[in-house]
Write an enzyme that holds these catalytic residues in place. Structure first.
Site, PDB file in Angstrom:
ATOM      1  N   CYS A  42      70.657  19.408  35.776  1.00  0.00           N
ATOM      2  CA  CYS A  42      70.575  17.966  36.033  1.00  0.00           C
ATOM      3  C   CYS A  42      71.288  17.659  37.349  1.00  0.00           C
ATOM      4  O   CYS A  42      72.499  17.857  37.452  1.00  0.00           O
ATOM      5  CB  CYS A  42      71.208  17.185  34.892  1.00  0.00           C
ATOM      6  SG  CYS A  42      71.333  15.423  35.251  1.00  0.00           S
ATOM      7  N   HIS A 179      70.953   6.355  34.357  1.00  0.00           N
ATOM      8  CA  HIS A 179      70.975   5.842  35.727  1.00  0.00           C
ATOM      9  C   HIS A 179      70.155   4.570  35.856  1.00  0.00           C
ATOM     10  O   HIS A 179      69.274   4.307  35.050  1.00  0.00           O
ATOM     11  CB  HIS A 179      70.465   6.901  36.714  1.00  0.00           C
ATOM     12  CG  HIS A 179      68.987   7.164  36.622  1.00  0.00           C
ATOM     13  ND1 HIS A 179      68.438   7.936  35.620  1.00  0.00           N
ATOM     14  CD2 HIS A 179      67.951   6.762  37.398  1.00  0.00           C
ATOM     15  CE1 HIS A 179      67.123   8.012  35.790  1.00  0.00           C
ATOM     16  NE2 HIS A 179      66.783   7.300  36.852  1.00  0.00           N
ATOM     17  N   CYS A 209      68.592 -27.711  36.000  1.00  0.00           N
ATOM     18  CA  CYS A 209      68.085 -26.339  36.111  1.00  0.00           C
ATOM     19  C   CYS A 209      67.257 -26.007  34.870  1.00  0.00           C
ATOM     20  O   CYS A 209      67.695 -26.232  33.743  1.00  0.00           O
ATOM     21  CB  CYS A 209      69.263 -25.384  36.256  1.00  0.00           C
ATOM     22  SG  CYS A 209      68.886 -23.683  35.783  1.00  0.00           S
ATOM     23  N   HIS A 252      75.836 -21.563  35.254  1.00  0.00           N
ATOM     24  CA  HIS A 252      74.757 -21.608  36.231  1.00  0.00           C
ATOM     25  C   HIS A 252      75.141 -20.853  37.509  1.00  0.00           C
ATOM     26  O   HIS A 252      76.165 -21.131  38.115  1.00  0.00           O
ATOM     27  CB  HIS A 252      74.398 -23.055  36.581  1.00  0.00           C
ATOM     28  CG  HIS A 252      73.313 -23.129  37.601  1.00  0.00           C
ATOM     29  ND1 HIS A 252      71.981 -23.096  37.269  1.00  0.00           N
ATOM     30  CD2 HIS A 252      73.355 -23.151  38.958  1.00  0.00           C
ATOM     31  CE1 HIS A 252      71.247 -23.116  38.365  1.00  0.00           C
ATOM     32  NE2 HIS A 252      72.057 -23.147  39.411  1.00  0.00           N
TER      33      HIS A 252
HETATM   34 ZN   LIG Z   1      72.961  14.839  33.715  1.00  0.00          ZN
HETATM   35 ZN   LIG Z   2      71.040 -23.003  35.400  1.00  0.00          ZN
END
Ligand SMILES: [Zn+2]
Ligand SMILES: [Zn+2]
Ligand SMILES: [Zn+2]
Length: 345
Positions: A42, A179, A209, A252
Site C-alpha cells: 500500500c 483517504h 438563507c 450559517h
Molecule cells: Zn495502507
Molecule cells: Zn444559512
C-alpha cells in the site's frame, strides 16, 4: 395502489420519483462483503512514503503535539498523522509558469484544466475510515481539509475546491487505505453554481438563507436523522440515492474555514455517528461524500456549506442517464427512521 411521488430538490431543478409503496427496505441492500483484491504494497501506509510525491502538508506527531510540515524531494517525513500528497495523475494540474495562472478560461466553451489534485491520507492506519476512526484523528482530517482549503482557495486561478471521499471499489476508491481527495479548479462546478444561484434568489425573495430555513423545517420532520448543538443530519426530501443523507452546520457560513474547535469536534462526531450507522445498517456499503462550499465573497450571505453522502446501493441505468430524473426506491423518511434506529441501537 397509490401513485409514486414526484419530488423536486430543495434548490436544484432535479426531480426524483420516490417509490412510496413498493419501496424497498434499506436492509434489502445489504451486500455480502467480498474481500477487495489487495495490492501487495500500500503506497499510503507508513514506511512507503517514497512511493508517493513529497507531501504538501503533514501533521507530525511531536511528543503528543501536532506540528505541521512538508516533505522535500530529498526528505520524506515519517511519524505523520495526516499526509496530503499531490495526485500522481492529476485531473487538474498546477500552472507550469506564472503566465498560466491567469486567463485559464479561454472562452465560454474552452479552458485549461489548471488547478490542483491532492490526496489526503486520513491516518497512518490503513483501515481508519471515518465510521471507525478515533475522534481526535477525525478532527485531524477535518483540520487537514480546512488547511488545504485555505491554501488552495487563496490561489488566483482557483474558483472552487471540491473535497470528497470515495469509499469502496464500486464507489471509485482504487486503494482501500483511508483517504480523501481535494480538487481545486478554475470554475464553480454546475451543481454548486446552481445551488448558489437559487439560494441567492431565495435570499432576495424571503430575506433569509434557504439552508438555515430548511434545517429548521427538516428538524421537525420525519427526515431528521440526528440533531446536536452544532449540526443536523437529514435525509433530504428529494433524495436521489437510497439512504442518502446530508450533514448541515447550524451556524450559517458559506464554508468551514472559520469552524471553532468545538464545532470541528461536533462535525467529527456527527460524521462518524452517521457513517457508522450506514455501515452497520447495510454492511459497509460503497459510498461517496462531498462537501459543498462557496469561497466567493458575494455568496457569503446566501450560501451555507454542507456535506452530502451518496451511498452507492442502486444502479443508475437508461432512464436516469437519459433524463437526469431519478428513481429512488427508499423514501427518505424510511431511510431516516432506519438510520435513527441504528444509531440508538
Ligand atoms: Zn495502507
Ligand atoms: Zn444559512
Ligand atoms: Zn449541496
Amino acid at each position: 395502489m397509490p401513485y409514486n411521488e414526484l419530488r423536486k430538490d430543495y434548490l436544484l431543478d432535479r426531480w426524483v420519483v420516490i417509490a412510496t409503496e413498493r419501496g424497498r427496505r434499506p436492509t434489502d441492500f445489504a451486500k455480502q462483503k467480498k474481500e477487495p483484491a489487495q495490492a501487495s504494497v500500500c503506497p499510503m501506509c507508513p514506511g512507503n512514503e517514497h512511493m508517493t510525491p513529497p507531501a504538501v502538508l503533514l501533521y507530525l506527531n511531536s511528543n503528543g503535539e501536532i506540528v505541521k510540515d512538508k516533505d522535500t524531494n530529498e526528505l520524506r517525513h515519517k511519524n505523520w498523522l495526516i499526509r496530503c500528497i499531490p495526485n500522481l495523475y492529476p485531473a487538474f494540474a498546477p500552472p507550469k509558469q506564472q503566465a498560466d495562472e491567469l486567463g485559464v478560461m479561454k472562452s465560454d466553451v474552452f479552458g485549461l484544466a489548471v488547478g490542483h489534485h491532492e490526496v489526503l491520507v486520513e491516518s497512518p492506519n490503513h483501515e481508519e475510515h471515518p465510521a471507525n476512526a478515533e475522534l481526535p484523528q477525525l478532527v485531524n482530517v477535518i483540520n487537514g481539509y480546512i488547511d488545504r482549503l485555505r491554501d488552495l482557495s487563496a490561489k488566483p486561478y482557483v474558483q472552487y475546491v471540491s473535497i470528497f471521499r470515495n469509499h469502496g471499489q464500486e464507489a471509485g476508491a482504487s486503494l482501500s487505505h483511508a483517504h480523501s481527495q481535494l480538487i481545486a479548479m478554475p470554475l464553480v462546478p454546475t451543481t454548486v453554481d446552481e445551488e448558489i444561484t437559487e439560494s441567492m434568489n431565495f435570499l432576495g425573495q424571503h430575506g433569509k438563507c434557504v439552508f438555515c430555513d430548511l434545517i429548521e423545517r427538516e428538524s421537525k420532520s420525519p427526515r431528521l436523522i440526528l440533531d446536536n448543538e452544532h449540526f443536523a443530519a437529514i435525509a433530504p426530501y428529494a433524495s436521489v440515492n437510497p439512504l442518502e443523507f446530508w450533514i448541515l452546520p447550524k451556524k450559517h457560513a458559506a464554508n468551514p474555514l472559520n469552524l471553532t474547535e468545538a464545532e470541528k469536534e461536533s462535525f467529527a462526531k456527527t460524521l462518524k455517528t452517521t457513517l457508522k450507522a450506514l455501515k452497520d445498517l447495510v454492511n459497509d456499503p460503497p459510498y461517496n461524500y462531498g462537501i459543498h462550499i462557496s469561497i466567493n465573497k458575494e455568496s457569503r450571505d446566501c450560501y451555507h456549506w454542507h456535506l452530502e453522502v451518496y451511498p452507492k446501493l442502486a444502479i443508475w441505468a437508461g432512464f436516469e442517464k437519459n433524463t437526469g430524473t431519478y428513481i429512488n426506491t427508499v423514501p427518505p423518511e424510511t431511510a431516516a427512521a432506519e438510520l435513527r434506529k441504528t444509531i440508538t441501537a
